[in-house]
Design a protein around this motif. Structure first.
Motif, PDB file in Angstrom:
ATOM      1  N   GLN A 137      18.495 -13.691   3.274  1.00  0.00           N
ATOM      2  CA  GLN A 137      19.546 -12.680   3.325  1.00  0.00           C
ATOM      3  C   GLN A 137      19.214 -11.423   2.521  1.00  0.00           C
ATOM      4  N   SER A 138      18.119 -11.483   1.694  1.00  0.00           N
ATOM      5  CA  SER A 138      17.714 -10.252   0.991  1.00  0.00           C
ATOM      6  C   SER A 138      17.215  -9.192   1.966  1.00  0.00           C
ATOM      7  N   GLY A 139      17.001  -9.624   3.211  1.00  0.00           N
ATOM      8  CA  GLY A 139      16.602  -8.660   4.226  1.00  0.00           C
ATOM      9  C   GLY A 139      17.646  -7.589   4.450  1.00  0.00           C
ATOM     10  N   ARG A 140      18.890  -7.913   4.218  1.00  0.00           N
ATOM     11  CA  ARG A 140      19.953  -6.912   4.389  1.00  0.00           C
ATOM     12  C   ARG A 140      19.760  -5.747   3.411  1.00  0.00           C
ATOM     13  N   ASP A 141      19.281  -6.084   2.177  1.00  0.00           N
ATOM     14  CA  ASP A 141      19.026  -5.014   1.201  1.00  0.00           C
ATOM     15  C   ASP A 141      17.880  -4.106   1.682  1.00  0.00           C
ATOM     16  N   ASP A 142      16.859  -4.722   2.282  1.00  0.00           N
ATOM     17  CA  ASP A 142      15.755  -3.920   2.815  1.00  0.00           C
ATOM     18  C   ASP A 142      16.248  -2.975   3.902  1.00  0.00           C
ATOM     19  N   ILE A 143      17.095  -3.504   4.794  1.00  0.00           N
ATOM     20  CA  ILE A 143      17.608  -2.675   5.893  1.00  0.00           C
ATOM     21  C   ILE A 143      18.446  -1.530   5.329  1.00  0.00           C
ATOM     22  N   ARG A 144      19.282  -1.849   4.375  1.00  0.00           N
ATOM     23  CA  ARG A 144      20.131  -0.811   3.776  1.00  0.00           C
ATOM     24  C   ARG A 144      19.284   0.263   3.104  1.00  0.00           C
ATOM     25  N   LYS A 145      18.266  -0.180   2.374  1.00  0.00           N
ATOM     26  CA  LYS A 145      17.411   0.772   1.671  1.00  0.00           C
ATOM     27  C   LYS A 145      16.622   1.632   2.666  1.00  0.00           C
ATOM     28  N   ALA A 146      16.104   1.014   3.707  1.00  0.00           N
ATOM     29  CA  ALA A 146      15.330   1.757   4.702  1.00  0.00           C
ATOM     30  C   ALA A 146      16.198   2.807   5.384  1.00  0.00           C
ATOM     31  N   LEU A 147      17.429   2.464   5.703  1.00  0.00           N
ATOM     32  CA  LEU A 147      18.315   3.430   6.357  1.00  0.00           C
ATOM     33  C   LEU A 147      18.739   4.534   5.398  1.00  0.00           C
ATOM     34  N   PHE A 148      18.763   4.228   4.109  1.00  0.00           N
ATOM     35  CA  PHE A 148      19.029   5.288   3.141  1.00  0.00           C
ATOM     36  C   PHE A 148      17.844   6.244   3.059  1.00  0.00           C
ATOM     37  N   MET A 149      16.643   5.678   3.118  1.00  0.00           N
ATOM     38  CA  MET A 149      15.448   6.509   3.059  1.00  0.00           C
ATOM     39  C   MET A 149      15.312   7.379   4.302  1.00  0.00           C
ATOM     40  N   ALA A 174       0.818  -1.212   0.000  1.00  0.00           N
ATOM     41  CA  ALA A 174       0.000   0.000   0.000  1.00  0.00           C
ATOM     42  C   ALA A 174       0.848   1.256   0.000  1.00  0.00           C
ATOM     43  N   ASN A 175       2.001   1.219   0.654  1.00  0.00           N
ATOM     44  CA  ASN A 175       2.858   2.403   0.751  1.00  0.00           C
ATOM     45  C   ASN A 175       4.322   1.981   0.711  1.00  0.00           C
ATOM     46  N   PRO A 176       4.898   1.910  -0.489  1.00  0.00           N
ATOM     47  CA  PRO A 176       6.296   1.459  -0.609  1.00  0.00           C
ATOM     48  C   PRO A 176       7.297   2.405   0.062  1.00  0.00           C
ATOM     49  N   ASP A 177       6.890   3.629   0.373  1.00  0.00           N
ATOM     50  CA  ASP A 177       7.811   4.589   0.979  1.00  0.00           C
ATOM     51  C   ASP A 177       7.808   4.536   2.493  1.00  0.00           C
ATOM     52  N   LEU A 178       7.141   3.551   3.098  1.00  0.00           N
ATOM     53  CA  LEU A 178       7.079   3.444   4.554  1.00  0.00           C
ATOM     54  C   LEU A 178       8.380   2.820   5.043  1.00  0.00           C
ATOM     55  N   LEU A 233      12.273  -1.379   6.998  1.00  0.00           N
ATOM     56  CA  LEU A 233      13.341  -1.769   7.921  1.00  0.00           C
ATOM     57  C   LEU A 233      12.990  -3.065   8.641  1.00  0.00           C
ATOM     58  N   MET A 234      11.749  -3.123   9.166  1.00  0.00           N
ATOM     59  CA  MET A 234      11.356  -4.325   9.902  1.00  0.00           C
ATOM     60  C   MET A 234      11.218  -5.523   8.980  1.00  0.00           C
ATOM     61  N   ARG A 235      10.841  -5.288   7.719  1.00  0.00           N
ATOM     62  CA  ARG A 235      10.791  -6.425   6.799  1.00  0.00           C
ATOM     63  C   ARG A 235      12.181  -7.003   6.632  1.00  0.00           C
ATOM     64  N   GLY A 236      13.178  -6.110   6.564  1.00  0.00           N
ATOM     65  CA  GLY A 236      14.550  -6.597   6.483  1.00  0.00           C
ATOM     66  C   GLY A 236      14.947  -7.399   7.709  1.00  0.00           C
ATOM     67  N   VAL A 237      14.573  -6.914   8.885  1.00  0.00           N
ATOM     68  CA  VAL A 237      14.913  -7.620  10.128  1.00  0.00           C
ATOM     69  C   VAL A 237      14.235  -8.983  10.171  1.00  0.00           C
ATOM     70  N   VAL A 238      12.931  -9.006   9.817  1.00  0.00           N
ATOM     71  CA  VAL A 238      12.165 -10.255   9.861  1.00  0.00           C
ATOM     72  C   VAL A 238      12.703 -11.249   8.836  1.00  0.00           C
TER      73      VAL A 238
END
Length: 919
Positions: A891-903, A870-874, A879-884
């Motif tokens: 291990q693709s969760g690391r990319d989510d964490i990196r992207k979230a911290l960039f945002m 619903a909101n890709p910019d959340l 970040l939590m998707r990366g953690v989960v």
């Protein structure tokens, strides 16, 4: 032409100073009602007498002053008259107080005459005088009574007299209100009253006849908004001495004779010869003559010395280079006849032409003069007061509905039948460059070719206005066509061959794409957009009412949208092809999609006129079957977004947008709007260093609390905590509001000063909503200090006041989840929050945190996926998707964490407080 009440010529009555005399003997004075309660209008009495080519209008008003506002509004009286046609005669100005009458005229009060043209800003010189009087000593509770007469005798109408009065209806209220007309019993006077009027016809004495209408009339029947004007006109009482329309035509015709109007060897004759030499066909010559009158003669209505109906001579019009519709039409008429073109002057009603046949024959129902030229059996309606005449526009039939030809032997009304319009009023070509992304500002380049009156206005500006003024006009024009835009390059040009103007512009505008659950869609503002034909004729009284059609108007738009590549195919939603005529309105469209380029050509033509009820019913059914003209472009789920990691780290695709902003800023370095817009763009595309450069420039020019808070936020994202706190404190010093206090408190917690933060928030005032926000922030700080039960109790207390409130339920879920507190009933609370918030992304994110705390990472992942769909910019959910994911072994969760911290780099600090491990 001017005026709705005109009279015949008796110059001896004219006067430039008000006269003070008793009311004439024929006036039946209204008795002031004894009961003064109820509506403030106690007397509204209008009596008019037609006699010997003169109209005498008697006015009597008695109004109770109920409040200070009325006392201010009525504290200065005004009365107007035309000295070249008659007198202003004052009979009474009095105040009634406690049963006593205070005669202000007897006390020496007099009207002061203002010799000024009230309508000069509309280019009208009508010769009207205004007399004013300030009412001394008036109080709330007084009754002000004023009686006066105005006489009128028109020099042009050959002893004919005419008048009309509005018949006020409910909701207007008065204790006593009437309109009365009278005239000699042997005079030939016709009268007519509007719908709903009960008219009393009677004899005043053996020698005078009269009609009278008591007011207010009953409320007029409701009419559909799309009914022709004749069904929606206000009720009138009319009277006049014209026998029929033919007599009106005969009386006016002598003033439009052209014999000898163009003297041989005169300047006007020279212009006629130029036209003959430059053009061969009659229609080409007619257009050339019309353009000459439109372009070379400025508009100025001259109503002096009978000029409200009598045109000035063509030679004078050419010499003075100004004239009103009468003067322009007579000059054009003389030129056309000199060119051997059959032509005549015609009277029209510019606003109420549809209702003219239902009105009493009189010159006063018309307010405009144009020329009817007949060439090869075709009528052309030529208006010298407009602009933009050309071979393409000359076929346009103006929406006047009926015209009265002025002929020496008289003529009846003739219809102005609509016909297909040949020219486009607006022809536009716009390219929308969205290749940098669908969720960032889009570049545009547009060109609009306009004909008719708008072209004439723009032509007048070229060569007269400064470059800055022309830019401002172009920007305003483009904004009207496209909405909120930032224009950095403009040009306005004029083509004398086609008599069209062209506006060109380049600029930036906010993206029109709307996003829902990760899918983008946008519409287009096209000529056919929003077309509907659903006339409401459901009421029995409306079934036989025709439907008015707007126009004449035509427009075409060619739109090209350049789209980002690197994704699956786009899709057109709606009608890509249209070729329909519904209710005489022509609709055309052709939209094609070639990979990443959308091309649309869309046009519409509205002919004006009306259609019968039977045809309207058929066309409504056709419109229902046709459906909507809406056209949308749907983006694939794989389309590049600004939140894609590749776009966040590589800004090359944004270079054209950056260049456009730089051009806007360099055009006016002191204007912070362009800098502010670039700041918003840079923040939205995660360029925080660039945003910091912009906010520094803004603060240098406008150091406000809002701007310091914005820089504080940017510093915090850049982990410059000292600078962030310093700016928050500077904002608080300028404006110690809830926003500044909240930012200070939030930052102090990272300096181990959470207790100080609580104190700041407790001292802050605010309304109920703001107090709830403060209480939630205090509870969060209490949890940080280990007082989790206190923070949760705050939320529970608010829920007792607002049970089931979705925002508070979500706040409680989030609090329990992030602080991992009272987890035994946490999931129940969170599920209630999700359901009451209709599965909003924020509520799903909160429940996902609760699932994670309970070790149910698979369930947490489902909620996080739904929230991000619903909101890709959340960024918090990402970040939590990366953690989960990471804890589930993905291990693709690391990319989510990196992207979230960039945002949002700042969320790392917050999640460390919650005990969430990111590494």
């Amino acid at each position: 032409m001017a005026g709705t009440v005109m009279t015949a010529a008796v110059p001896a009555w004219a006067g430039e100073e008000p006269l003070y005399q008793p009311a004439p003997a024929w006036v039946a004075e209204a008795t002031l009602p004894e009961v003064k309660s109820g509506p403030p209008v106690l007397v509204l009495d209008d009596q008019q007498r037609i006699d010997q080519g003169r109209l005498w209008s008697y006015t009597d008003r008695a109004i109770r002053i109920d409040n200070p506002q009325m006392m201010t509004a009525l504290g200065t009286l005004q009365a107007g008259w035309l000295p070249d046609k008659g007198d202003l005669i004052v009979h009474r100005v009095a105040i009634l107080r406690d049963g006593q009458q205070i005669d202000l005229l007897e006390g020496g009060s007099r009207f002061e005459v203002l010799r000024r043209e009230r309508r000069l800003e509309q280019r009208m010189l009508d010769g009207a005088f205004t007399a004013t009087m300030s009412i001394p000593g008036m109080r709330v509770g007084d009754v002000l009574r004023v009686s006066y007469s105005v006489t009128k005798s028109d020099q042009v109408l050959d002893e004919e007299v005419q008048t009309m009065s509005p018949l006020l209806g409910d909701p207007f209220q008065a204790k006593f209100a009437r309109v009365r007309y009278s005239w000699p019993g042997d005079a030939t006077v016709q009268w007519r009253a509007g719908q709903g009027a009960e008219v009393r016809e009677f004899k005043l004495d053996d020698s005078f006849s009269a009609v009278e209408v008591m007011l207010p009339l009953p409320k007029a029947p409701d009419m559909p908004d799309d009914a022709p004007v004749r069904y929606r006109m206000p009720a009138l009482l009319q009277a006049g001495t014209f026998a029929d329309w033919a007599e009106v035509s005969r009386v006016m015709a002598p003033h439009y004779g052209t014999e000898g109007a163009i003297a041989p060897g005169s300047p006007v004759a020279a212009e006629v010869r130029k036209i003959e030499q430059a053009h061969q066909g009659k229609i080409e010559r007619a257009v050339a003559a019309l353009r000459l009158v439109q372009d070379e003669i400025a508009y100025l209505m001259n109503g002096l010395n009978g000029g409200n109906y009598k045109p000035q001579a063509p030679a004078e019009t050419w010499e003075f280079r100004y004239g009103d519709c009468k003067a322009k039409s007579l000059l054009l008429l003389a030129m056309l006849r000199e060119l051997g073109i059959e032509a005549e002057a015609v009277l029209v009603a510019s606003q109420t032409g549809d209702g003219v046949p239902g009105m009493l024959p009189m010159a006063g129902v018309f307010d405009h003069v144009i020329v009817r030229a007949t060439i090869d059996g075709t009528d052309y309606w030529l208006d010298g007061t407009t602009s933009g005449a050309s071979m393409a526009t000359v076929m346009v039939v103006p929406p006047f509905h009926h015209a009265l030809p002025l002929r020496m032997d008289g003529a009846d009304l003739m219809p102005l039948a609509p016909r297909p319009q040949q020219a486009l009023d607006v022809d536009s070509r716009v390219t929308l460059d969205q290749r940098a992304g669908l969720d960032v500002p889009q570049l545009f380049e547009g060109e609009w070719t306009v004909a008719g009156g708008v072209a004439g206005i723009l032509r007048g500006l070229i060569g007269q206005g400064t470059e800055e003024q022309l830019r401002d006009v172009a920007r305003a024009f483009v904004a009207e066509q496209m909405g909120d835009v930032q224009v950095f390059d403009t040009a306005i040009t004029f083509d004398p061959d086609t008599n069209t103007a062209r506006v060109q512009a380049k600029g930036l505008m906010t993206s029109a794409w709307k996003w829902e659950r990760g899918r983008g869609k946008r519409g287009f503002d096209l000529p056919t957009a929003g077309f509907t034909f659903q006339p409401d004729r459901t009421r029995a009284a409306w079934r036989d009412i025709p439907v008015a059609i707007d126009g004449p108007y035509s427009a075409r738009a060619a739109v090209t949208a350049l789209l980002p590549d690197g994704s699956d195919a786009y899709r057109i939603e709606g009608k890509s092809a249209i070729d329909e005529t519904i209710a005489s309105i022509q609709l055309h469209r052709n939209a094609t999609l070639d990979r990443n380029t959308l091309t649309i050509v869309d046009s519409t033509r509205w002919p004006g006129g009306e259609i019968s009820p039977d045809v309207a019913r058929t066309e409504r059914s056709k419109a229902t079957r046709f459906g909507s003209t809406e056209l949308n472009l749907v983006a694939p789920a794989t389309v590049p977004r600004r939140s894609d990691l590749a776009n966040m780290t590589d800004r090359r695709r944004y270079a054209p947008i950056e260049a456009a902003y730089q051009t806007l800023i360099e055009a006016d370095p002191e204007d912070t709007d362009a800098i502010r817009n670039r700041l918003t763009f840079r923040l939205g595309t995660y360029d925080r260093l660039g945003a910091l450069e912009d906010i520094n420039a803004i603060i240098e020019r406008e150091p406000s609390a809002e701007h310091y808070l914005q820089r504080s936020y940017i510093h915090a994202q850049l982990a410059r905590m000292d600078e962030a706190l310093s700016d928050a404190e500077a904002a608080w010093e300028l404006a110690p509001n809830i926003a500044a206090t909240g930012q200070r408190a939030e930052l102090l917690r990272y300096f181990d000063r959470a207790e100080e933060s609580i104190g700041l928030l407790q001292e802050q005032g605010g309304n109920a909503d703001e107090q709830r926000t403060l209480s939630l922030q205090i509870g969060d700080l209490e949890a940080q200090l280990g007082r989790k039960e206190e923070g949760l109790a705050r939320i529970d207390e608010m829920l007792t006041q607002r049970p089931g409130d979705p925002d508070l339920m979500n706040a409680k879920c989030w609090y329990q989840a992030i602080w991992n507190y009272r987890t035994e009933d946490m999931l129940e609370t969170c599920t209630q929050a999700v359901e009451s918030a209709n599965w909003s992304p924020a509520a799903l994110d909160s429940r996902a945190m609760a699932y994670h705390r309970l070790g149910r990472n698979a369930d947490a992942l489902k909620d996080l996926e739904a929230a991000l769909a619903a909101n890709p910019d959340l960024s918090a959910a990402l970040l939590m998707r990366g953690v989960v994911k990471r804890e589930l072994g993905d291990q693709s969760g690391r990319d989510d964490i990196r992207k979230a911290l960039f945002m949002s780099p700042a969320i790392e600090r917050a999640y460390k407080l919650y005990g969430i491990k990111l590494n």
